[in-house]
Design an enzyme around this catalytic site. Sequence first.
Site, PDB file in Angstrom:
ATOM      1  N   LEU A  20       0.911  -1.133  -0.254  1.00 26.38           N
ATOM      2  CA  LEU A  20       0.208   0.121   0.182  1.00 26.38           C
ATOM      3  C   LEU A  20       0.822   1.335  -0.196  1.00 26.38           C
ATOM      4  CD1 LEU A  20      -3.098  -0.808   2.303  1.00 26.38           C
ATOM      5  CD2 LEU A  20      -3.134  -0.765   0.179  1.00 26.38           C
ATOM      6  N   GLY A  21       2.162   1.140   0.730  1.00 26.63           N
ATOM      7  CA  GLY A  21       2.821   2.670   0.664  1.00 26.63           C
ATOM      8  C   GLY A  21       3.925   2.013   1.184  1.00 26.63           C
ATOM      9  N   LYS A  22       5.212   2.657   1.393  1.00 28.07           N
ATOM     10  CA  LYS A  22       6.020   2.526   1.913  1.00 28.07           C
ATOM     11  C   LYS A  22       6.519   3.657   2.381  1.00 28.07           C
ATOM     12  CE  LYS A  22      11.008   1.932   1.009  1.00 28.07           C
ATOM     13  NZ  LYS A  22      11.129   2.232   2.385  1.00 28.07           N
ATOM     14  N   GLY A  23       6.726   3.306   3.996  1.00 22.08           N
ATOM     15  CA  GLY A  23       7.034   4.866   4.788  1.00 22.08           C
ATOM     16  C   GLY A  23       8.163   4.430   5.431  1.00 22.08           C
ATOM     17  N   PHE A  25       9.556   3.525   7.984  1.00 22.07           N
ATOM     18  CA  PHE A  25      10.558   2.861   8.925  1.00 22.07           C
ATOM     19  C   PHE A  25       9.740   1.218   8.707  1.00 22.07           C
ATOM     20  CE2 PHE A  25      11.919   4.462  12.510  1.00 22.07           C
ATOM     21  CZ  PHE A  25      11.553   5.802  12.513  1.00 22.07           C
ATOM     22  N   GLY A  26       9.278   1.039   6.931  1.00 21.85           N
ATOM     23  CA  GLY A  26       8.939  -0.305   6.930  1.00 21.85           C
ATOM     24  C   GLY A  26       7.254   0.234   5.746  1.00 21.85           C
ATOM     25  N   VAL A  28       3.327  -0.741   4.331  1.00 22.47           N
ATOM     26  CA  VAL A  28       1.911  -1.213   4.789  1.00 22.47           C
ATOM     27  C   VAL A  28       2.111  -1.742   3.198  1.00 22.47           C
ATOM     28  CG1 VAL A  28       0.589  -0.139   5.366  1.00 22.47           C
ATOM     29  CG2 VAL A  28       2.231   1.019   5.421  1.00 22.47           C
ATOM     30  N   LYS A  44       1.484  -2.780   8.314  1.00 20.01           N
ATOM     31  CA  LYS A  44       2.229  -1.690   8.806  1.00 20.01           C
ATOM     32  C   LYS A  44       3.914  -2.809   9.687  1.00 20.01           C
ATOM     33  CE  LYS A  44       4.919   2.063   8.865  1.00 20.01           C
ATOM     34  NZ  LYS A  44       5.137   3.819   8.458  1.00 20.01           N
ATOM     35  N   ASP A 138       1.117  15.443  15.607  1.00 19.94           N
ATOM     36  CA  ASP A 138       1.749  15.694  14.579  1.00 19.94           C
ATOM     37  C   ASP A 138       0.636  15.378  13.850  1.00 19.94           C
ATOM     38  OD1 ASP A 138       4.225  13.543  13.116  1.00 19.94           O
ATOM     39  OD2 ASP A 138       3.862  15.187  12.106  1.00 19.94           O
TER      40      ASP A 138
HETATM   41  O1  LIG Z   1      -0.598   5.207   4.086  1.00 19.05           O
HETATM   42  C1  LIG Z   1      -0.405   4.320   3.585  1.00 19.05           C
HETATM   43  O2  LIG Z   1       1.587   4.101   3.328  1.00 19.05           O
HETATM   44  C2  LIG Z   1      -0.829   3.825   2.778  1.00 19.05           C
HETATM   45  N1  LIG Z   1      -2.491   2.997   3.081  1.00 19.05           N
HETATM   46  N2  LIG Z   1      -3.273   3.371   2.374  1.00 19.05           N
HETATM   47  C3  LIG Z   1      -4.188   2.210   2.690  1.00 19.05           C
HETATM   48  C4  LIG Z   1      -3.852   2.283   4.174  1.00 19.05           C
HETATM   49  N3  LIG Z   1      -4.843   1.898   5.716  1.00 19.05           N
HETATM   50  C5  LIG Z   1      -4.166   2.039   6.627  1.00 19.05           C
HETATM   51  N4  LIG Z   1      -2.742   2.035   6.397  1.00 19.05           N
HETATM   52  C6  LIG Z   1      -2.207   2.096   5.628  1.00 19.05           C
HETATM   53  N5  LIG Z   1      -0.846   3.278   6.469  1.00 19.05           N
HETATM   54  C7  LIG Z   1      -0.815   2.831   7.270  1.00 19.05           C
HETATM   55  C8  LIG Z   1      -0.219   4.169   8.585  1.00 19.05           C
HETATM   56  C9  LIG Z   1      -0.588   4.170   9.569  1.00 19.05           C
HETATM   57  C10 LIG Z   1      -1.169   3.814  10.727  1.00 19.05           C
HETATM   58  N6  LIG Z   1      -0.289   4.266  12.131  1.00 19.05           N
HETATM   59  C11 LIG Z   1       0.985   3.619  11.506  1.00 19.05           C
HETATM   60  N7  LIG Z   1       1.816   3.555  12.704  1.00 19.05           N
HETATM   61  C12 LIG Z   1       3.067   4.397  12.650  1.00 19.05           C
HETATM   62  O3  LIG Z   1       3.972   3.919  11.648  1.00 19.05           O
HETATM   63  N8  LIG Z   1       3.598   4.424  13.591  1.00 19.05           N
HETATM   64  C13 LIG Z   1       5.007   4.319  13.496  1.00 19.05           C
HETATM   65  C14 LIG Z   1       5.869   3.847  12.755  1.00 19.05           C
HETATM   66  C15 LIG Z   1       7.526   4.276  13.396  1.00 19.05           C
HETATM   67  C16 LIG Z   1       7.766   4.496  14.176  1.00 19.05           C
HETATM   68  C17 LIG Z   1       7.348   5.095  14.685  1.00 19.05           C
HETATM   69 CL1  LIG Z   1       7.094   6.258  15.993  1.00 19.05          CL
HETATM   70  C18 LIG Z   1       5.704   5.368  15.054  1.00 19.05           C
HETATM   71  S1  LIG Z   1       1.657   4.277  10.157  1.00 19.05           S
HETATM   72  C19 LIG Z   1      -2.281   3.196   4.541  1.00 19.05           C
END
Ligand SMILES: O=C(O)Cn1ncc2ncnc(NCCc3cnc(NC(=O)Nc4cccc(Cl)c4)s3)c21
Length: 274
Positions: A20-23, A25-26, A28, A44, A138
């Site tokens: 779904l996406g590339k954050g 830290f990893g 999804v 995630k 945030d």
């Molecule tokens: O957005 C996208 O990439 C694509 N996408 N598309 C649809 C969709 N439906 C649900 N979720 C998605 N994405 C995840 C969103 C998150 C929610 N909560 C998170 N929490 C987090 O990242 N915590 C975190 C990480 C690293 C360090 C720290 Cl301190 C905290 S990420 C979706």
Amino acid sequence: SRKCPTREWHLSDFDMGRPLGKGKFGRVYMVRTKSAPKYILALKTLYKSEIVQSKVEKQIRREIEIQQNLRHPNVLRLYGYFHDSKRIFLMLEFAGKGELYKQLSKHGCFSEKRSSRYIDQMADALMYLHGKHVIHRDIKPENLLLGINGELKIGDFGWSVHAPGNRRMTLCGTLDYLPPEMVEGREHNEKVDYWALGVLTYEFLIGNPPFEDRSSVNNTYRRIAKVDLKFPPTISVEVKDLISKLLQYDPGRRLALSAVLHHPWIVKYRSKIS
Ligand SMILES: O=C(O)Cn1ncc2ncnc(NCCc3cnc(NC(=O)Nc4cccc(Cl)c4)s3)c21
């Protein structure tokens, strides 16, 4: 609500779907539970090595503790989590229409009606969070998702805390949404989310945040601390009034969320079928 026993989950419980996406830290992934009832959710993945390196394990723990107890239509659900030797997995509600900021960059900016409906949902969600003494801290387009019917979902509680907080933040990512009290490292409370709501309203309508200075971070700091707010002629008097009442230097003077929900610019666009 009856405490349903949280069972242990494993990666083998899921069929993997599309990424779904590339954050940061990893990745999804869209996944589905193998056993009936077949739930679709967003998984995630966070690499433990990266979490330790970036010293965010406390934040992840806090996020999981906070978000698991939240139930609101405009707050993305965190159903649970599990881990293997290398990774932590967050089991998240799947947001069918993905990331809001992708829509914002595609359209450039949103109409007053679309922006007003998003801010209405944001104010409702923030009232709920603050009622539980949770500050998100945030709020920005990158952390907002859209459900299958276009409803807004606040995600990523990675920076949320129980009020009040004055934790030094290693400022990563954009500063554009930080209020003066955080830019100046002072004590802050849930009113930081009121400020961010004003910044978000501005960015939805104009396409960039109000204090942005692409050339220098220090200039952005200065513009925030000075509340150097300028409006283009394109936006309505009503929404200028709302934004100006949220972007107040003194947190105590920022418009309360209950007043946001009664503001003419919010009421006029509220969907009749509610
Ligand atoms: O957005 C996208 O990439 C694509 N996408 N598309 C649809 C969709 N439906 C649900 N979720 C998605 N994405 C995840 C969103 C998150 C929610 N909560 C998170 N929490 C987090 O990242 N915590 C975190 C990480 C690293 C360090 C720290 Cl301190 C905290 S990420 C979706």
